[in-house]
Design a protein around this motif. Structure first.
Motif, PDB file in Angstrom:
ATOM      1  N   UNK A  37       4.023  -8.228  -8.166  1.00 12.52           N
ATOM      2  CA  UNK A  37       4.011  -7.254  -7.069  1.00 12.52           C
ATOM      3  C   UNK A  37       2.624  -6.670  -6.858  1.00 12.52           C
ATOM      4  N   UNK A  38       1.882  -6.525  -7.942  1.00 16.53           N
ATOM      5  CA  UNK A  38       0.516  -6.006  -7.818  1.00 16.53           C
ATOM      6  C   UNK A  38      -0.325  -6.969  -6.980  1.00 16.53           C
ATOM      7  N   UNK A  39      -0.067  -8.253  -7.135  1.00 15.66           N
ATOM      8  CA  UNK A  39      -0.805  -9.269  -6.369  1.00 15.66           C
ATOM      9  C   UNK A  39      -0.426  -9.163  -4.891  1.00 15.66           C
ATOM     10  N   UNK A  40       0.868  -9.020  -4.621  1.00 13.93           N
ATOM     11  CA  UNK A  40       1.333  -8.966  -3.233  1.00 13.93           C
ATOM     12  C   UNK A  40       0.816  -7.725  -2.510  1.00 13.93           C
ATOM     13  N   UNK A  41       0.682  -6.633  -3.241  1.00 13.31           N
ATOM     14  CA  UNK A  41       0.299  -5.374  -2.586  1.00 13.31           C
ATOM     15  C   UNK A  41      -1.096  -4.907  -2.978  1.00 13.31           C
ATOM     16  N   UNK A  42      -1.791  -5.770  -3.715  1.00 14.88           N
ATOM     17  CA  UNK A  42      -3.149  -5.454  -4.129  1.00 14.88           C
ATOM     18  C   UNK A  42      -3.236  -4.105  -4.850  1.00 14.88           C
ATOM     19  N   UNK A  43      -2.411  -3.965  -5.871  1.00 14.92           N
ATOM     20  CA  UNK A  43      -2.436  -2.750  -6.678  1.00 14.92           C
ATOM     21  C   UNK A  43      -3.314  -3.039  -7.885  1.00 14.92           C
ATOM     22  N   UNK A  44      -4.545  -2.562  -7.803  1.00 14.26           N
ATOM     23  CA  UNK A  44      -5.485  -2.909  -8.864  1.00 14.26           C
ATOM     24  C   UNK A  44      -6.211  -1.674  -9.378  1.00 14.26           C
ATOM     25  N   UNK A  45      -6.874  -1.843 -10.501  1.00 13.24           N
ATOM     26  CA  UNK A  45      -7.585  -0.722 -11.119  1.00 13.24           C
ATOM     27  C   UNK A  45      -8.860  -1.240 -11.783  1.00 13.24           C
ATOM     28  N   UNK A  46      -9.753  -0.317 -12.029  1.00 13.94           N
ATOM     29  CA  UNK A  46     -10.968  -0.686 -12.763  1.00 13.94           C
ATOM     30  C   UNK A  46     -10.705  -0.523 -14.239  1.00 13.94           C
ATOM     31  N   UNK A  47     -10.854  -1.596 -14.982  1.00 17.45           N
ATOM     32  CA  UNK A  47     -10.572  -1.502 -16.421  1.00 17.45           C
ATOM     33  C   UNK A  47     -11.786  -0.981 -17.171  1.00 17.45           C
ATOM     34  N   UNK A  48     -11.655  -0.953 -18.496  1.00 16.51           N
ATOM     35  CA  UNK A  48     -12.721  -0.359 -19.317  1.00 16.51           C
ATOM     36  C   UNK A  48     -14.047  -1.105 -19.189  1.00 16.51           C
ATOM     37  N   UNK A  49     -13.951  -2.372 -18.804  1.00 16.61           N
ATOM     38  CA  UNK A  49     -15.182  -3.163 -18.620  1.00 16.61           C
ATOM     39  C   UNK A  49     -15.701  -3.028 -17.200  1.00 16.61           C
ATOM     40  N   UNK A  67      10.683  -1.531  -4.244  1.00 12.67           N
ATOM     41  CA  UNK A  67       9.403  -2.139  -4.637  1.00 12.67           C
ATOM     42  C   UNK A  67       8.438  -2.273  -3.460  1.00 12.67           C
ATOM     43  N   UNK A  68       8.981  -2.709  -2.319  1.00 16.74           N
ATOM     44  CA  UNK A  68       8.100  -3.065  -1.207  1.00 16.74           C
ATOM     45  C   UNK A  68       7.549  -1.868  -0.454  1.00 16.74           C
ATOM     46  N   UNK A  69       8.147  -0.696  -0.661  1.00 18.72           N
ATOM     47  CA  UNK A  69       7.567   0.487  -0.023  1.00 18.72           C
ATOM     48  C   UNK A  69       6.709   1.229  -1.031  1.00 18.72           C
ATOM     49  N   UNK A  70       7.068   1.129  -2.297  1.00 19.97           N
ATOM     50  CA  UNK A  70       6.303   1.823  -3.326  1.00 19.97           C
ATOM     51  C   UNK A  70       4.943   1.151  -3.522  1.00 19.97           C
ATOM     52  N   UNK A  71       4.944  -0.167  -3.494  1.00 19.72           N
ATOM     53  CA  UNK A  71       3.690  -0.907  -3.688  1.00 19.72           C
ATOM     54  C   UNK A  71       2.559  -0.410  -2.814  1.00 19.72           C
ATOM     55  N   UNK A  72       2.720  -0.487  -1.487  1.00 16.26           N
ATOM     56  CA  UNK A  72       1.633  -0.111  -0.587  1.00 16.26           C
ATOM     57  C   UNK A  72       1.273   1.372  -0.655  1.00 16.26           C
ATOM     58  N   UNK A  73       2.217   2.220  -1.117  1.00 15.98           N
ATOM     59  CA  UNK A  73       1.922   3.653  -1.174  1.00 15.98           C
ATOM     60  C   UNK A  73       1.280   4.043  -2.503  1.00 15.98           C
ATOM     61  N   UNK A  74       1.769   3.435  -3.583  1.00 17.08           N
ATOM     62  CA  UNK A  74       1.323   3.867  -4.909  1.00 17.08           C
ATOM     63  C   UNK A  74      -0.123   3.432  -5.166  1.00 17.08           C
ATOM     64  N   UNK A  75      -0.553   2.358  -4.492  1.00 14.63           N
ATOM     65  CA  UNK A  75      -1.873   1.818  -4.788  1.00 14.63           C
ATOM     66  C   UNK A  75      -2.979   2.859  -4.556  1.00 14.63           C
ATOM     67  N   UNK A  76      -2.691   3.812  -3.659  1.00 11.06           N
ATOM     68  CA  UNK A  76      -3.692   4.853  -3.394  1.00 11.06           C
ATOM     69  C   UNK A  76      -3.872   5.784  -4.586  1.00 11.06           C
TER      70      UNK A  76
END
Length: 422
Positions: free
Chosen positions: A182-194, A59-68
């Motif tokens: 985990x999204x909060x910890x690694x700032x994995x976010x996206x732009x939603x439909x709004x 989880x902790x290595x995937x988080x920071x990499x996947x967010x890109x």
RNA sequence: CGGGGAGUAGCGCAGCCCGGUAGCGCACUUGACUGGGGGUCAAGUGGUCGCGGGUUCAAAUCCCGCCUCCCCGACCA
């Protein structure tokens, strides 16, 4: 199953920088005691400025990499899977069941909604159940873990629990819903439909080589292991019986006359021509758990039949070689079914319903298995069960509206299964 | 980290107390008999006795130090 449902295989690094590992507080707290660290490198074994953790899970290595890879709701869901080995520095290891390094499959998925992520976790649990029950012939209990047993950092954990022949339970797979932790910890976010930024909902799930241990311990007997036909590398072994070269030639011709039928029927088989005695070969293949054995000698050649012995009952039966491919196909299917039914019966015979802690303590003094009871949800009560019943833990919890807590007697929130586990 | 135990042939062990230069079972090799459930007999191969030091004419054995592994507990799943 994993690929067919849209998951892609990815590969993430083995070594995790300390700062990545430390980001999700609950997660690191849960895993800290088991993490192995790389602290030195180079010919002089010099200290690293920043130690690297060997992944105990990714989880902790995937988080920071996947967010890109995740920017828009159009990038979701992101469904990844990774086959790798992980290291958990267990104080006490046990072959296949708890080793310091183990091989597994870990899936990590990212979704735009909680609903979708929760569906994913349930979907995978279903796959795991199918692997355990339909392929490995191990019946499993499924449910949620209690908060104390939940994966560190998860909102909830779904589990599969099998029962071994010594009546101890074994966790055979888990599927975790993380919510946005985990999204909060690694700032994995996206732009939603709004067109607003929103944190992803993520999951992870895994099964490991522990299943090999489960297979051994769920079906094995005093003669060795028993491998379900569906996963057996060798489903049928042929043991030729003869005295001299002449006898051997006769048996060989006979076997060659029908062996191609096995291949045509898609049966994985082997003829054991090793220079050993028949009795040794019988014992050898029983130890290895081959479902069906065909003993073939001169008398059989004359009669146009073989002697079939199944690993489960060891009963012998004469089988005509005419139509042998189809016959063995059927026998293998039956074997698979019987093996599962036997395990189911064992689980049924070792499942009990109790009401008080006193009963539970008394029960586990005498025997094992699964015990169903009710629980109020207080972690103090859960701890008491563990201490007083000698290591008995809550394996699964289900919502419940009836019953009284086995410890404190207050109205229960959950129906729980209890067992001594590996 | 606490308690207990063990390191002698590939594996499992005996020998150690009471020093005299290593043995048993299995496995392996060869041969004969055998061959429808782990066979029998015979002849063989194989060991720096965990490591280092000491005592002694002589150490697997006695003494000192070290290393490793296993079991129980704690911890974890």
């Amino acid at each position: 199953m994993i690929k067919e449902s849209g998951h892609e295989n990815w590969a993430f690094p083995l070594l995790i920088p300390r700062e990545y590992l430390m980001k999700e507080a609950e997660h690191i707290e849960g895993f800290a005691p088991e993490v192995a660290w790389v602290t030195r490198a180079g010919g002089n074994m010099e200290e690293l400025e920043e130690p690297l953790a060997v992944r105990p899970t990714s989880e902790t290595i995937i988080g920071p990499l996947i967010k890109r890879y995740i920017q828009s709701h159009r990038d979701l869901p992101k469904l990844t899977n990774q086959w790798n080995s992980v290291v958990r520095w267990e104080m006490r290891s046990r072959l296949f069941l708890r080793s310091r390094e183990f091989w597994w499959q870990e899936g990590h998925t990212f979704h735009a909604s909680a609903r979708e992520a929760m569906d994913e976790v349930a979907l995978i649990l279903g796959y795991y159940r199918s692997i355990a029950e339909d392929w490995l012939a191990i019946p499993v209990l499924t449910g949620k873990k209690s908060p104390a047993e939940t994966f560190p950092g998860a909102v909830y954990t779904l589990t599969l629990e099998g029962l071994m022949r010594d009546s101890l339970a074994l966790q055979t797979g888990t599927s975790h819903y993380f919510g946005q932790n985990f999204a909060r910890a690694y700032d994995i976010s996206f732009s939603n439909r709004e067109n607003e930024r929103e944190l992803c909902y993520s999951t992870s799930w895994g099964i490991s080589t522990r299943l090999v241990g489960a297979l051994v311990m769920a079906h094995g007997d005093d003669s060795g292991i028993i491998v379900p036909p569906k996963v057996a590398p060798i489903q049928v072994v042929v043991v030729p019986i003869f005295r001299d070269d002449e006898g051997r030639a006769k048996v060989e011709r006979f076997i060659e006359s029908w062996a191609p039928e096995l291949k045509a029927a898609g049966i994985r088989h082997r003829v054991d021509w090793r220079d050993e005695r028949p009795g040794d070969k019988y014992a050898h293949w029983e130890l290895k758990g081959v479902p069906l054995r065909l003993n073939v000698g001169g008398r059989d050649a004359d009669a146009g039949q073989v002697e079939m012995v199944d690993r489960l009952t060891r009963q012998k039966a004469s089988v005509p070689v005419s139509g042998i491919g189809a016959r063995l196909r059927t026998e293998l299917d039956t074997f698979q079914k019987k093996l599962f039914e036997r395990a189911q019966k064992f689980q049924r015979d070792n499942t009990f319903e109790l009401e008080t802690l006193g009963e539970v303590v008394a029960h586990f003094r005498e025997r094992g298995g699964f015990v169903w009871a009710h629980w109020c949800g207080e972690s103090d009560d859960e701890a008491r069960i563990k201490t007083e019943a000698g290591g008995v833990t809550i394996r699964t919890v289900d919502e419940s509206t009836s019953g009284k807590c086995l410890v404190c007697g207050k109205p229960a929130k959950y129906r729980v299964s209890l067992a001594k586990a590996y």
